[in-house]
Motif scaffolding. Structure first.
Motif, PDB file in Angstrom:
ATOM      1  N   ALA A 161      62.111   9.616  68.318  1.00  0.00           N
ATOM      2  CA  ALA A 161      63.517   9.923  68.610  1.00  0.00           C
ATOM      3  C   ALA A 161      63.926  11.249  67.974  1.00  0.00           C
ATOM      4  CB  ALA A 161      64.424   8.793  68.129  1.00  0.00           C
ATOM      5  N   ALA A 162      63.441  11.518  66.770  1.00  0.00           N
ATOM      6  CA  ALA A 162      63.761  12.781  66.099  1.00  0.00           C
ATOM      7  C   ALA A 162      63.135  13.962  66.837  1.00  0.00           C
ATOM      8  CB  ALA A 162      63.283  12.748  64.650  1.00  0.00           C
ATOM      9  N   ILE A 163      61.895  13.815  67.261  1.00  0.00           N
ATOM     10  CA  ILE A 163      61.231  14.900  68.001  1.00  0.00           C
ATOM     11  C   ILE A 163      61.973  15.188  69.298  1.00  0.00           C
ATOM     12  CG2 ILE A 163      59.126  15.477  69.294  1.00  0.00           C
ATOM     13  CD1 ILE A 163      57.594  13.912  67.043  1.00  0.00           C
ATOM     14  N   VAL A 164      62.347  14.150  70.024  1.00  0.00           N
ATOM     15  CA  VAL A 164      63.097  14.327  71.266  1.00  0.00           C
ATOM     16  C   VAL A 164      64.446  14.992  70.986  1.00  0.00           C
ATOM     17  CG1 VAL A 164      64.269  13.077  73.130  1.00  0.00           C
ATOM     18  CG2 VAL A 164      61.933  12.459  72.483  1.00  0.00           C
ATOM     19  N   VAL A 218      65.282  16.944  68.449  1.00  0.00           N
ATOM     20  CA  VAL A 218      65.097  18.349  68.042  1.00  0.00           C
ATOM     21  C   VAL A 218      64.746  19.205  69.249  1.00  0.00           C
ATOM     22  CG1 VAL A 218      63.592  19.892  66.718  1.00  0.00           C
ATOM     23  CG2 VAL A 218      64.530  17.850  65.642  1.00  0.00           C
ATOM     24  N   ARG A 219      63.836  18.723  70.078  1.00  0.00           N
ATOM     25  CA  ARG A 219      63.431  19.506  71.261  1.00  0.00           C
ATOM     26  C   ARG A 219      64.568  19.696  72.250  1.00  0.00           C
ATOM     27  NH1 ARG A 219      57.266  18.001  72.971  1.00  0.00           N
ATOM     28  NH2 ARG A 219      56.313  19.014  71.178  1.00  0.00           N
ATOM     29  N   SER A 220      65.432  18.712  72.363  1.00  0.00           N
ATOM     30  CA  SER A 220      66.556  18.823  73.305  1.00  0.00           C
ATOM     31  C   SER A 220      67.788  19.451  72.661  1.00  0.00           C
ATOM     32  CB  SER A 220      66.898  17.448  73.866  1.00  0.00           C
ATOM     33  OG  SER A 220      67.408  16.609  72.851  1.00  0.00           O
ATOM     34  N   LYS A 221      67.648  19.848  71.398  1.00  0.00           N
ATOM     35  CA  LYS A 221      68.756  20.456  70.638  1.00  0.00           C
ATOM     36  C   LYS A 221      70.005  19.572  70.636  1.00  0.00           C
ATOM     37  CE  LYS A 221      67.250  25.185  71.502  1.00  0.00           C
ATOM     38  NZ  LYS A 221      66.287  25.462  70.649  1.00  0.00           N
ATOM     39  N   SER A 222      69.770  18.285  70.459  1.00  0.00           N
ATOM     40  CA  SER A 222      70.862  17.318  70.407  1.00  0.00           C
ATOM     41  C   SER A 222      71.734  17.594  69.181  1.00  0.00           C
ATOM     42  CB  SER A 222      70.281  15.907  70.318  1.00  0.00           C
ATOM     43  OG  SER A 222      71.284  14.964  70.015  1.00  0.00           O
ATOM     44  N   PRO A 223      73.040  17.383  69.304  1.00  0.00           N
ATOM     45  CA  PRO A 223      73.911  17.566  68.143  1.00  0.00           C
ATOM     46  C   PRO A 223      73.554  16.623  66.984  1.00  0.00           C
ATOM     47  CG  PRO A 223      75.222  17.336  70.150  1.00  0.00           C
ATOM     48  CD  PRO A 223      73.794  17.068  70.516  1.00  0.00           C
ATOM     49  N   ARG A 232      70.483  15.882  66.065  1.00  0.00           N
ATOM     50  CA  ARG A 232      69.075  16.081  65.703  1.00  0.00           C
ATOM     51  C   ARG A 232      68.841  16.036  64.198  1.00  0.00           C
ATOM     52  NH1 ARG A 232      71.023  20.884  67.647  1.00  0.00           N
ATOM     53  NH2 ARG A 232      70.883  22.684  66.255  1.00  0.00           N
ATOM     54  N   HIS A 233      69.800  16.528  63.423  1.00  0.00           N
ATOM     55  CA  HIS A 233      69.635  16.497  61.966  1.00  0.00           C
ATOM     56  C   HIS A 233      69.639  15.070  61.437  1.00  0.00           C
ATOM     57  CE1 HIS A 233      71.197  20.559  62.818  1.00  0.00           C
ATOM     58  NE2 HIS A 233      70.263  20.904  61.937  1.00  0.00           N
ATOM     59  N   PHE A 234      70.524  14.245  61.971  1.00  0.00           N
ATOM     60  CA  PHE A 234      70.572  12.844  61.553  1.00  0.00           C
ATOM     61  C   PHE A 234      69.308  12.099  61.974  1.00  0.00           C
ATOM     62  CE2 PHE A 234      75.157  13.895  61.971  1.00  0.00           C
ATOM     63  CZ  PHE A 234      75.473  13.793  60.630  1.00  0.00           C
ATOM     64  N   ALA A 235      68.817  12.404  63.182  1.00  0.00           N
ATOM     65  CA  ALA A 235      67.592  11.771  63.659  1.00  0.00           C
ATOM     66  C   ALA A 235      66.411  12.159  62.774  1.00  0.00           C
ATOM     67  CB  ALA A 235      67.322  12.156  65.111  1.00  0.00           C
ATOM     68  N   ALA A 236      66.343  13.417  62.382  1.00  0.00           N
ATOM     69  CA  ALA A 236      65.255  13.872  61.511  1.00  0.00           C
ATOM     70  C   ALA A 236      65.340  13.220  60.133  1.00  0.00           C
ATOM     71  CB  ALA A 236      65.279  15.392  61.385  1.00  0.00           C
ATOM     72  N   ILE A 237      66.538  13.083  59.612  1.00  0.00           N
ATOM     73  CA  ILE A 237      66.724  12.436  58.305  1.00  0.00           C
ATOM     74  C   ILE A 237      66.324  10.963  58.384  1.00  0.00           C
ATOM     75  CG2 ILE A 237      68.469  11.686  56.638  1.00  0.00           C
ATOM     76  CD1 ILE A 237      69.908  14.398  57.248  1.00  0.00           C
ATOM     77  N   ALA A 238      66.729  10.289  59.464  1.00  0.00           N
ATOM     78  CA  ALA A 238      66.367   8.873  59.630  1.00  0.00           C
ATOM     79  C   ALA A 238      64.854   8.713  59.713  1.00  0.00           C
ATOM     80  CB  ALA A 238      67.033   8.304  60.883  1.00  0.00           C
TER      81      ALA A 238
END
Length: 100
Positions: free
Chosen positions: A65-68, A70-75, A77-83
């Motif tokens: 989910a974090a990779i997706v 980040v790649r889609s530049k989701s707003p 993305r930082h929370f997904a990467a932290i999770a």
């Protein structure tokens, strides 16, 4: 949708860890060392087959989910990467402690 499923699985994983913390660990502390070793020997396999897929699955899904994100530049993305980072960080002590 992927981020919702990842968050739900992380929540289930957290519930499993809280259950262990609230129910199992106090029970273990009441046991004599010999009794704990007997109990753990009898139940280690069950715990492994419950917690390992739960922890690995949540870490893998959170990472995807974090990779997706980040790649889609989701707003988010930082929370997904932290999770994802926290989900992976939960696994590190397990492998360090139980390595043989």
């Amino acid at each position: 949708m992927l981020n919702v499923v990842a968050a739900a699985l992380l929540g289930v994983s957290l519930g499993g860890m809280l259950t262990a913390g609230v129910l199992l660990i106090p029970f273990w502390r009441e046991l004599a060392a010999a009794d704990f070793l007997v109990w753990f020997g009898a139940n280690a396999r069950r715990m492994y087959f419950f917690y390992t897929p739960l922890q690995l699955g949540s870490a893998i899904l959170a990472s995807i989910a974090a990779i997706v994100a980040v790649r889609s530049k989701s707003p988010s993305r930082h929370f997904a990467a932290i999770a994802a980072a926290f989900a992976i960080a939960v696994l590190v002590p397990y492998f360090l402690f139980f390595q043989r």
